[in-house]
Design a protein around this motif. Structure first.
Motif, PDB file in Angstrom:
ATOM      1  N   ASN A  71       0.812  -1.220   0.000  1.00  0.00           N
ATOM      2  CA  ASN A  71       0.000   0.000   0.000  1.00  0.00           C
ATOM      3  C   ASN A  71       0.844   1.268   0.000  1.00  0.00           C
ATOM      4  O   ASN A  71       0.302   2.366   0.092  1.00  0.00           O
ATOM      5  CB  ASN A  71      -0.932   0.005   1.212  1.00  0.00           C
ATOM      6  N   GLN A  72       2.172   1.083  -0.097  1.00  0.00           N
ATOM      7  CA  GLN A  72       3.108   2.207  -0.060  1.00  0.00           C
ATOM      8  C   GLN A  72       2.916   3.036   1.203  1.00  0.00           C
ATOM      9  O   GLN A  72       2.965   4.261   1.193  1.00  0.00           O
ATOM     10  CB  GLN A  72       2.956   3.085  -1.317  1.00  0.00           C
ATOM     11  N   GLY A  73       2.701   2.302   2.293  1.00  0.00           N
ATOM     12  CA  GLY A  73       2.536   2.956   3.573  1.00  0.00           C
ATOM     13  C   GLY A  73       3.873   3.359   4.176  1.00  0.00           C
ATOM     14  O   GLY A  73       4.915   2.752   3.896  1.00  0.00           O
ATOM     15  N   SER A  74       3.854   4.375   5.010  1.00  0.00           N
ATOM     16  CA  SER A  74       5.054   4.823   5.700  1.00  0.00           C
ATOM     17  C   SER A  74       5.456   3.803   6.766  1.00  0.00           C
ATOM     18  O   SER A  74       4.714   2.841   7.036  1.00  0.00           O
ATOM     19  CB  SER A  74       4.786   6.170   6.375  1.00  0.00           C
ATOM     20  N   GLU A  75       6.593   4.024   7.379  1.00  0.00           N
ATOM     21  CA  GLU A  75       6.937   3.236   8.547  1.00  0.00           C
ATOM     22  C   GLU A  75       5.908   3.519   9.635  1.00  0.00           C
ATOM     23  O   GLU A  75       5.395   4.642   9.744  1.00  0.00           O
ATOM     24  CB  GLU A  75       8.341   3.574   9.046  1.00  0.00           C
ATOM     25  N   PRO A  76       5.569   2.532  10.445  1.00  0.00           N
ATOM     26  CA  PRO A  76       4.547   2.752  11.481  1.00  0.00           C
ATOM     27  C   PRO A  76       4.937   3.864  12.443  1.00  0.00           C
ATOM     28  O   PRO A  76       6.092   3.963  12.863  1.00  0.00           O
ATOM     29  CB  PRO A  76       4.481   1.407  12.205  1.00  0.00           C
ATOM     30  N   ILE A  77       3.973   4.708  12.792  1.00  0.00           N
ATOM     31  CA  ILE A  77       4.198   5.729  13.809  1.00  0.00           C
ATOM     32  C   ILE A  77       3.751   5.227  15.183  1.00  0.00           C
ATOM     33  O   ILE A  77       4.093   5.821  16.206  1.00  0.00           O
ATOM     34  CB  ILE A  77       3.470   7.046  13.466  1.00  0.00           C
ATOM     35  N   ARG A  78       3.003   4.135  15.184  1.00  0.00           N
ATOM     36  CA  ARG A  78       2.570   3.524  16.440  1.00  0.00           C
ATOM     37  C   ARG A  78       2.203   2.070  16.169  1.00  0.00           C
ATOM     38  O   ARG A  78       1.634   1.765  15.125  1.00  0.00           O
ATOM     39  CB  ARG A  78       1.370   4.272  17.032  1.00  0.00           C
ATOM     40  N   GLY A 136      -2.011  -4.031  15.858  1.00  0.00           N
ATOM     41  CA  GLY A 136      -2.426  -2.778  15.232  1.00  0.00           C
ATOM     42  C   GLY A 136      -1.242  -1.957  14.772  1.00  0.00           C
ATOM     43  O   GLY A 136      -0.198  -1.920  15.427  1.00  0.00           O
ATOM     44  N   GLU A 137      -1.407  -1.307  13.634  1.00  0.00           N
ATOM     45  CA  GLU A 137      -0.383  -0.412  13.107  1.00  0.00           C
ATOM     46  C   GLU A 137      -1.027   0.904  12.682  1.00  0.00           C
ATOM     47  O   GLU A 137      -2.097   0.913  12.072  1.00  0.00           O
ATOM     48  CB  GLU A 137       0.299  -1.024  11.880  1.00  0.00           C
ATOM     49  N   PHE A 138      -0.361   2.007  13.018  1.00  0.00           N
ATOM     50  CA  PHE A 138      -0.772   3.323  12.545  1.00  0.00           C
ATOM     51  C   PHE A 138       0.314   3.794  11.578  1.00  0.00           C
ATOM     52  O   PHE A 138       1.490   3.872  11.944  1.00  0.00           O
ATOM     53  CB  PHE A 138      -0.875   4.324  13.692  1.00  0.00           C
ATOM     54  N   TYR A 139      -0.082   4.101  10.351  1.00  0.00           N
ATOM     55  CA  TYR A 139       0.899   4.600   9.385  1.00  0.00           C
ATOM     56  C   TYR A 139       0.182   5.465   8.347  1.00  0.00           C
ATOM     57  O   TYR A 139      -1.058   5.515   8.288  1.00  0.00           O
ATOM     58  CB  TYR A 139       1.681   3.456   8.726  1.00  0.00           C
ATOM     59  N   PHE A 140       0.974   6.157   7.536  1.00  0.00           N
ATOM     60  CA  PHE A 140       0.418   7.096   6.565  1.00  0.00           C
ATOM     61  C   PHE A 140       0.438   6.517   5.152  1.00  0.00           C
ATOM     62  O   PHE A 140       1.401   5.857   4.749  1.00  0.00           O
ATOM     63  CB  PHE A 140       1.207   8.412   6.578  1.00  0.00           C
ATOM     64  N   ILE A 141      -0.634   6.788   4.434  1.00  0.00           N
ATOM     65  CA  ILE A 141      -0.737   6.486   3.014  1.00  0.00           C
ATOM     66  C   ILE A 141      -1.239   7.747   2.317  1.00  0.00           C
ATOM     67  O   ILE A 141      -2.324   8.257   2.665  1.00  0.00           O
ATOM     68  CB  ILE A 141      -1.704   5.318   2.729  1.00  0.00           C
ATOM     69  N   ASP A 142      -0.460   8.268   1.393  1.00  0.00           N
ATOM     70  CA  ASP A 142      -0.851   9.488   0.665  1.00  0.00           C
ATOM     71  C   ASP A 142      -1.220  10.618   1.629  1.00  0.00           C
ATOM     72  O   ASP A 142      -2.174  11.370   1.391  1.00  0.00           O
ATOM     73  CB  ASP A 142      -2.023   9.203  -0.287  1.00  0.00           C
ATOM     74  N   GLY A 143      -0.492  10.718   2.729  1.00  0.00           N
ATOM     75  CA  GLY A 143      -0.722  11.799   3.681  1.00  0.00           C
ATOM     76  C   GLY A 143      -1.849  11.566   4.657  1.00  0.00           C
ATOM     77  O   GLY A 143      -2.098  12.396   5.539  1.00  0.00           O
ATOM     78  N   VAL A 144      -2.558  10.446   4.534  1.00  0.00           N
ATOM     79  CA  VAL A 144      -3.678  10.127   5.424  1.00  0.00           C
ATOM     80  C   VAL A 144      -3.217   9.076   6.435  1.00  0.00           C
ATOM     81  O   VAL A 144      -2.597   8.076   6.054  1.00  0.00           O
ATOM     82  CB  VAL A 144      -4.889   9.584   4.629  1.00  0.00           C
ATOM     83  N   GLN A 145      -3.528   9.297   7.711  1.00  0.00           N
ATOM     84  CA  GLN A 145      -3.169   8.301   8.712  1.00  0.00           C
ATOM     85  C   GLN A 145      -4.170   7.144   8.667  1.00  0.00           C
ATOM     86  O   GLN A 145      -5.385   7.352   8.783  1.00  0.00           O
ATOM     87  CB  GLN A 145      -3.158   8.890  10.118  1.00  0.00           C
ATOM     88  N   PHE A 146      -3.647   5.937   8.515  1.00  0.00           N
ATOM     89  CA  PHE A 146      -4.451   4.726   8.555  1.00  0.00           C
ATOM     90  C   PHE A 146      -4.189   4.017   9.888  1.00  0.00           C
ATOM     91  O   PHE A 146      -3.038   3.845  10.291  1.00  0.00           O
ATOM     92  CB  PHE A 146      -4.098   3.792   7.398  1.00  0.00           C
TER      93      PHE A 146
END
Length: 291
Positions: free
Chosen positions: A67-74, A85-95
Protein backbone atom coordinates in the motif's frame (compact mmCIF):
# COMPACT_ATOMS: atom_id res chain seq x y z
CA UNK A 1 -21.74 11.11 2.93
CA UNK A 2 -19.61 14.22 2.48
CA UNK A 3 -16.78 14.57 -0.03
CA UNK A 4 -13.99 13.92 2.48
CA UNK A 5 -15.68 10.71 3.60
CA UNK A 6 -16.11 9.53 0.02
CA UNK A 7 -12.43 10.16 -0.65
CA UNK A 8 -11.28 8.28 2.47
CA UNK A 9 -13.68 5.41 1.79
CA UNK A 10 -12.23 5.01 -1.69
CA UNK A 11 -8.73 4.86 -0.17
CA UNK A 12 -9.92 2.27 2.35
CA UNK A 13 -11.43 0.07 -0.36
CA UNK A 14 -8.22 0.25 -2.36
CA UNK A 15 -5.84 -0.43 0.50
CA UNK A 16 -7.83 -3.22 2.13
CA UNK A 17 -7.05 -5.46 -0.86
CA UNK A 18 -3.51 -6.18 0.33
CA UNK A 19 -4.91 -7.58 3.59
CA UNK A 20 -7.90 -9.57 2.39
CA UNK A 21 -5.71 -11.31 -0.18
CA UNK A 22 -4.59 -13.44 2.76
CA UNK A 23 -6.74 -16.61 2.84
CA UNK A 24 -6.98 -16.36 6.64
CA UNK A 25 -8.87 -13.06 6.31
CA UNK A 26 -12.61 -13.58 6.74
CA UNK A 27 -13.98 -10.05 7.11
CA UNK A 28 -12.94 -6.40 7.01
CA UNK A 29 -14.58 -3.07 7.70
CA UNK A 30 -14.00 0.66 7.97
CA UNK A 31 -15.41 2.59 10.90
CA UNK A 32 -15.21 6.04 12.48
CA UNK A 33 -16.03 9.28 10.68
CA UNK A 34 -15.27 7.72 7.30
CA UNK A 35 -18.14 5.26 7.81
CA UNK A 36 -20.56 7.78 9.33
CA UNK A 37 -19.94 10.26 6.51
CA UNK A 38 -18.59 13.01 8.78
CA UNK A 39 -14.89 12.99 7.90
CA UNK A 40 -12.87 16.14 7.32
CA UNK A 41 -9.26 16.95 6.43
CA UNK A 42 -8.17 16.06 9.96
CA UNK A 43 -9.73 12.59 9.90
CA UNK A 44 -7.88 9.32 9.85
CA UNK A 45 -9.08 5.98 8.47
CA UNK A 46 -9.88 3.24 10.96
CA UNK A 47 -10.00 -0.27 9.48
CA UNK A 48 -10.20 -3.73 11.02
CA UNK A 49 -9.46 -7.07 9.39
CA UNK A 50 -10.67 -10.27 11.06
CA UNK A 51 -8.84 -13.58 10.64
CA UNK A 52 -9.11 -17.18 11.72
CA UNK A 53 -5.43 -16.83 12.64
CA UNK A 54 -3.26 -13.73 12.41
CA UNK A 55 -0.83 -13.65 9.51
CA UNK A 56 2.81 -13.59 10.53
CA UNK A 57 4.36 -10.16 10.97
CA UNK A 58 6.28 -10.39 7.70
CA UNK A 59 3.00 -10.73 5.80
CA UNK A 60 1.49 -7.75 7.61
CA UNK A 61 4.58 -5.72 6.83
CA UNK A 62 4.28 -6.80 3.18
CA UNK A 63 0.65 -5.61 3.08
CA UNK A 64 1.69 -2.19 4.40
CA UNK A 65 4.48 -1.97 1.84
CA UNK A 66 2.14 -2.98 -0.99
CA UNK A 67 0.00 0.00 0.00
CA UNK A 68 3.11 2.21 -0.06
CA UNK A 69 2.54 2.96 3.57
CA UNK A 70 5.05 4.82 5.70
CA UNK A 71 6.94 3.24 8.55
CA UNK A 72 4.55 2.75 11.48
CA UNK A 73 4.20 5.73 13.81
CA UNK A 74 2.57 3.52 16.44
CA UNK A 75 2.20 -0.20 17.01
CA UNK A 76 -0.25 -1.99 19.29
CA UNK A 77 1.34 -5.38 19.75
CA UNK A 78 -0.85 -8.06 21.24
CA UNK A 79 0.08 -10.60 18.61
CA UNK A 80 0.18 -13.57 20.97
CA UNK A 81 -3.29 -12.68 22.31
CA UNK A 82 -4.85 -12.22 18.88
CA UNK A 83 -4.47 -8.60 17.78
CA UNK A 84 -1.88 -6.44 16.08
CA UNK A 85 -2.43 -2.78 15.23
CA UNK A 86 -0.38 -0.41 13.11
CA UNK A 87 -0.77 3.32 12.54
CA UNK A 88 0.90 4.60 9.38
CA UNK A 89 0.42 7.10 6.57
CA UNK A 90 -0.74 6.49 3.01
CA UNK A 91 -0.85 9.49 0.66
CA UNK A 92 -0.72 11.80 3.68
CA UNK A 93 -3.68 10.13 5.42
CA UNK A 94 -3.17 8.30 8.71
CA UNK A 95 -4.45 4.73 8.55
CA UNK A 96 -5.17 2.86 11.78
CA UNK A 97 -5.16 -0.81 10.88
CA UNK A 98 -6.37 -3.38 13.38
CA UNK A 99 -5.64 -7.03 12.64
CA UNK A 100 -7.75 -9.20 14.94
CA UNK A 101 -8.64 -12.85 15.24
CA UNK A 102 -12.33 -13.69 15.17
CA UNK A 103 -12.00 -15.43 18.54
CA UNK A 104 -10.42 -12.33 20.12
CA UNK A 105 -13.13 -10.00 18.77
CA UNK A 106 -15.95 -12.28 19.89
CA UNK A 107 -14.42 -12.36 23.38
CA UNK A 108 -14.48 -8.55 23.32
CA UNK A 109 -18.17 -8.59 22.39
CA UNK A 110 -18.88 -10.98 25.27
CA UNK A 111 -16.95 -8.73 27.67
CA UNK A 112 -19.66 -6.10 27.22
CA UNK A 113 -22.81 -8.07 26.41
CA UNK A 114 -22.30 -10.92 28.88
CA UNK A 115 -19.76 -9.80 31.48
CA UNK A 116 -21.27 -6.29 31.58
CA UNK A 117 -17.98 -4.38 31.80
CA UNK A 118 -19.68 -1.02 31.69
CA UNK A 119 -16.57 1.17 31.97
CA UNK A 120 -14.58 -0.69 29.32
CA UNK A 121 -13.40 1.22 26.27
CA UNK A 122 -14.70 -1.75 24.30
CA UNK A 123 -18.09 -0.05 24.35
CA UNK A 124 -16.59 2.37 21.84
CA UNK A 125 -15.53 -0.58 19.69
CA UNK A 126 -19.03 -2.06 19.74
CA UNK A 127 -20.54 1.28 18.80
CA UNK A 128 -18.02 1.50 15.97
CA UNK A 129 -19.10 -1.89 14.67
CA UNK A 130 -22.70 -0.70 14.48
CA UNK A 131 -21.59 2.30 12.40
CA UNK A 132 -19.11 0.45 10.20
CA UNK A 133 -19.15 -0.17 6.46
CA UNK A 134 -18.25 -3.77 5.56
CA UNK A 135 -15.45 -4.06 3.02
CA UNK A 136 -15.23 -7.85 2.94
CA UNK A 137 -17.09 -10.77 4.53
CA UNK A 138 -20.30 -8.80 4.91
CA UNK A 139 -22.37 -11.73 6.23
CA UNK A 140 -20.06 -12.19 9.22
CA UNK A 141 -20.02 -8.48 10.00
CA UNK A 142 -23.81 -8.27 9.73
CA UNK A 143 -24.10 -11.12 12.23
CA UNK A 144 -21.91 -9.21 14.69
CA UNK A 145 -23.98 -6.10 14.10
CA UNK A 146 -27.12 -8.06 14.89
CA UNK A 147 -25.67 -9.31 18.18
CA UNK A 148 -24.47 -5.87 19.22
CA UNK A 149 -27.72 -4.15 18.26
CA UNK A 150 -29.55 -6.44 20.69
CA UNK A 151 -28.62 -4.33 23.72
CA UNK A 152 -29.19 -6.44 26.86
CA UNK A 153 -31.50 -5.18 29.62
CA UNK A 154 -28.89 -6.29 32.14
CA UNK A 155 -26.31 -4.01 30.51
CA UNK A 156 -28.74 -1.09 30.55
CA UNK A 157 -29.31 -1.54 34.26
CA UNK A 158 -25.60 -1.98 34.95
CA UNK A 159 -24.86 1.27 33.10
CA UNK A 160 -27.38 3.17 35.20
CA UNK A 161 -26.19 1.58 38.45
CA UNK A 162 -22.55 2.38 37.73
CA UNK A 163 -22.99 6.00 36.68
CA UNK A 164 -25.66 7.02 39.18
CA UNK A 165 -23.02 8.66 41.34
CA UNK A 166 -22.69 12.44 41.52
CA UNK A 167 -20.36 14.44 43.76
CA UNK A 168 -22.53 17.21 45.32
CA UNK A 169 -20.53 20.19 44.15
CA UNK A 170 -23.66 22.32 44.59
CA UNK A 171 -23.36 21.91 48.38
CA UNK A 172 -19.69 22.86 48.52
CA UNK A 173 -19.43 26.02 46.46
CA UNK A 174 -18.26 28.28 49.32
CA UNK A 175 -16.02 25.54 50.68
CA UNK A 176 -14.24 25.00 47.35
CA UNK A 177 -14.02 28.73 46.59
CA UNK A 178 -11.90 29.34 49.68
CA UNK A 179 -9.28 26.77 48.75
CA UNK A 180 -6.83 26.08 45.94
CA UNK A 181 -9.18 23.66 44.16
CA UNK A 182 -9.24 24.77 40.53
CA UNK A 183 -8.19 21.41 39.12
CA UNK A 184 -10.53 19.56 41.49
CA UNK A 185 -13.46 21.76 40.43
CA UNK A 186 -12.84 20.96 36.77
CA UNK A 187 -12.51 17.26 37.60
CA UNK A 188 -15.84 17.22 39.44
CA UNK A 189 -17.64 19.07 36.66
CA UNK A 190 -16.27 16.64 34.07
CA UNK A 191 -17.17 13.55 36.13
CA UNK A 192 -20.71 14.74 36.79
CA UNK A 193 -21.26 15.42 33.09
CA UNK A 194 -19.83 12.05 32.10
CA UNK A 195 -21.98 10.24 34.65
CA UNK A 196 -25.12 12.02 33.43
CA UNK A 197 -24.35 10.73 29.93
CA UNK A 198 -23.56 7.27 31.29
CA UNK A 199 -26.91 7.02 33.06
CA UNK A 200 -28.78 8.27 30.00
CA UNK A 201 -26.83 5.87 27.76
CA UNK A 202 -28.18 3.02 29.87
CA UNK A 203 -31.74 4.32 29.74
CA UNK A 204 -31.49 4.70 25.97
CA UNK A 205 -29.58 1.45 25.31
CA UNK A 206 -26.58 3.25 23.80
CA UNK A 207 -22.96 2.12 23.99
CA UNK A 208 -20.91 4.78 25.76
CA UNK A 209 -17.30 5.22 26.75
CA UNK A 210 -15.54 8.32 28.02
CA UNK A 211 -12.48 7.28 25.99
CA UNK A 212 -11.99 9.83 23.21
CA UNK A 213 -15.66 10.79 23.47
CA UNK A 214 -16.48 12.97 20.47
CA UNK A 215 -19.54 14.35 18.71
CA UNK A 216 -21.59 14.80 21.86
CA UNK A 217 -24.44 16.46 19.99
CA UNK A 218 -24.83 13.51 17.65
CA UNK A 219 -24.73 11.10 20.60
CA UNK A 220 -27.41 13.01 22.51
CA UNK A 221 -29.61 13.28 19.41
CA UNK A 222 -29.95 9.48 19.48
CA UNK A 223 -31.62 9.66 22.90
CA UNK A 224 -35.37 9.37 23.27
CA UNK A 225 -35.04 9.70 27.05
CA UNK A 226 -33.17 12.80 28.21
CA UNK A 227 -33.62 16.12 30.03
CA UNK A 228 -35.00 18.83 27.78
CA UNK A 229 -32.43 20.70 25.68
CA UNK A 230 -29.68 18.50 27.12
CA UNK A 231 -26.99 19.20 24.55
CA UNK A 232 -27.04 22.99 24.86
CA UNK A 233 -27.30 22.86 28.64
CA UNK A 234 -24.44 20.39 29.00
CA UNK A 235 -22.24 22.11 26.43
CA UNK A 236 -22.64 25.49 28.12
CA UNK A 237 -21.41 24.10 31.45
CA UNK A 238 -17.89 23.77 30.10
CA UNK A 239 -17.61 27.37 28.90
CA UNK A 240 -18.11 28.89 32.34
CA UNK A 241 -16.21 28.92 35.61
CA UNK A 242 -16.70 25.56 37.39
CA UNK A 243 -18.37 26.85 40.56
CA UNK A 244 -20.70 29.16 38.64
CA UNK A 245 -22.45 26.16 37.09
CA UNK A 246 -22.94 24.09 40.25
CA UNK A 247 -26.67 24.83 40.44
CA UNK A 248 -27.12 24.04 36.74
CA UNK A 249 -25.39 20.70 37.29
CA UNK A 250 -27.72 20.02 40.20
CA UNK A 251 -30.76 20.65 37.98
CA UNK A 252 -29.49 18.27 35.30
CA UNK A 253 -28.73 15.59 37.88
CA UNK A 254 -32.19 15.98 39.43
CA UNK A 255 -33.89 15.66 36.04
CA UNK A 256 -31.75 12.63 35.19
CA UNK A 257 -32.71 10.96 38.47
CA UNK A 258 -36.38 11.60 37.74
CA UNK A 259 -35.98 9.80 34.42
CA UNK A 260 -34.34 6.83 36.15
CA UNK A 261 -37.24 6.65 38.61
CA UNK A 262 -39.70 6.79 35.73
CA UNK A 263 -38.10 4.24 33.38
CA UNK A 264 -36.23 2.01 35.85
CA UNK A 265 -38.26 2.33 39.05
CA UNK A 266 -36.51 -0.64 40.66
CA UNK A 267 -33.18 1.25 40.71
CA UNK A 268 -32.34 2.61 44.16
CA UNK A 269 -31.95 6.39 43.87
CA UNK A 270 -31.99 7.15 47.60
CA UNK A 271 -28.28 8.00 47.85
CA UNK A 272 -28.47 10.41 44.92
CA UNK A 273 -31.55 12.01 46.45
CA UNK A 274 -29.55 12.56 49.65
CA UNK A 275 -26.73 14.19 47.72
CA UNK A 276 -29.23 16.46 45.94
CA UNK A 277 -30.60 17.55 49.31
CA UNK A 278 -27.16 18.09 50.82
CA UNK A 279 -26.31 21.60 51.98
CA UNK A 280 -23.05 23.22 52.88
CA UNK A 281 -22.04 23.68 56.51
CA UNK A 282 -19.36 25.24 58.61
CA UNK A 283 -18.35 24.51 62.18
CA UNK A 284 -17.44 26.88 64.97
CA UNK A 285 -15.24 26.19 67.96
CA UNK A 286 -17.21 25.37 71.09
CA UNK A 287 -15.74 26.53 74.39
CA UNK A 288 -15.81 24.27 77.42
CA UNK A 289 -18.20 26.58 79.26
CA UNK A 290 -20.75 26.44 76.40
CA UNK A 291 -20.88 22.67 76.27
Amino acid sequence: MNQASQYLLALAKRNIQAYIANPEAKAAMVTGSTATGQADIYSDVEMFIYYDELPNLDKLQSARQQNQGSEPIRILNGYNEGFFGEFYFIDGVQFQIGNVTIAFWEQDIATILEKLKVTSTLQKALSGMLDCIPLYGEMLIQEWKRQIANYPDALARAMVDKHLDFFPIWALQEHLATRDTTLFQHQIRLQVGQNILGVLAGLNRLYYSTFQFKRMKQFIEQMNIAPENLYMRLESLYHQEPLSVADQLKELVAETVELVELYMPDIDTSQVRKSLARQGYIWKPVSEENK
